[in-house]
Design an enzyme around this catalytic site. Structure first.
Site, PDB file in Angstrom:
ATOM      1  N   GLU A 115       1.219  -1.278   0.286  1.00 60.14           N
ATOM      2  CA  GLU A 115      -0.159   0.173  -0.111  1.00 60.14           C
ATOM      3  C   GLU A 115       1.207   1.053  -0.093  1.00 60.14           C
ATOM      4  OE1 GLU A 115      -2.959  -0.510  -0.907  1.00 60.14           O
ATOM      5  OE2 GLU A 115      -2.709  -2.996  -0.091  1.00 60.14           O
ATOM      6  N   HIS A 173       1.884   2.211  -3.305  1.00 57.25           N
ATOM      7  CA  HIS A 173       0.581   2.558  -4.067  1.00 57.25           C
ATOM      8  C   HIS A 173       1.283   4.158  -3.922  1.00 57.25           C
ATOM      9  CE1 HIS A 173      -1.240  -0.007  -5.544  1.00 57.25           C
ATOM     10  NE2 HIS A 173      -1.868  -0.981  -4.599  1.00 57.25           N
TER      11      HIS A 173
HETATM   12 CO    CO Z   1      -2.629  -2.954  -5.013  1.00 57.00          CO
END
Ligand code: CO
Length: 151
Positions: free
Chosen positions: A132, A135
């Protein structure tokens, strides 16, 4: 509210997210929508840009673990130990891959009220968090995987 999940090659997934500066009701609503969307898709984590919000917010929900919310997270230390695991992503449908991650990461972040916090994630939680966190930096796992394949 369940939101639509942005798919690659949408540019928002390749653009670093901006710092959150307002800890208001709008932020809480956005996080609520992220949680609803992640659960509806049976995900283990989600970042805000995956539902079209280019802000540094991510959530992590490892199996049998509490839901974690990170605002403006920074990794401040990481273990030398590396684990290789299989990953998938709600923004990359029909694919899986093997990614190397640090076994343990220490994170400084803010909570929903803007309070500074520090936490440590291990193994599955650490792996999901690093996915994450990537991201939020505008990175997608298929670009750092050792191997990817269609499922
Ligand atoms: Co992802």
């Amino acid at each position: 509210m369940i939101r639509r999940i942005v798919q690659i090659p949408n540019k928002i997934l390749y653009t670093p997210c901006k710092e959150v500066t307002k800890f208001d009701d709008k932020l809480k609503k956005q996080v609520r929508n992220m949680i609803d969307t992640m659960k509806a898709h049976r995900g283990l984590g989600l970042s805000a840009n995956q539902i079209g919000i280019p802000k540094q917010i991510c959530i992590v929900q490892a199996p049998q673990k509490p839901l974690l919310v990170f605002i403006n997270p920074k990794i401040v230390s990481k273990s030398e130990d590396i684990i290789e695991g299989v990953e998938g992503c709600l923004s990359v449908c029909g694919m899986a891959g093997i990614v190397k991650r640090h076994k343990q990461v220490t994170i400084e972040y803010q909570d929903l009220e803007g309070k500074e916090r520090k936490g440590v994630c291990y193994e599955e939680e650490a792996k999901i968090f690093q996915h994450e966190y990537d991201h939020l930096l505008g990175k997608v796992y298929i670009n750092c995987a050792i191997r990817v394949w269609k499922i």
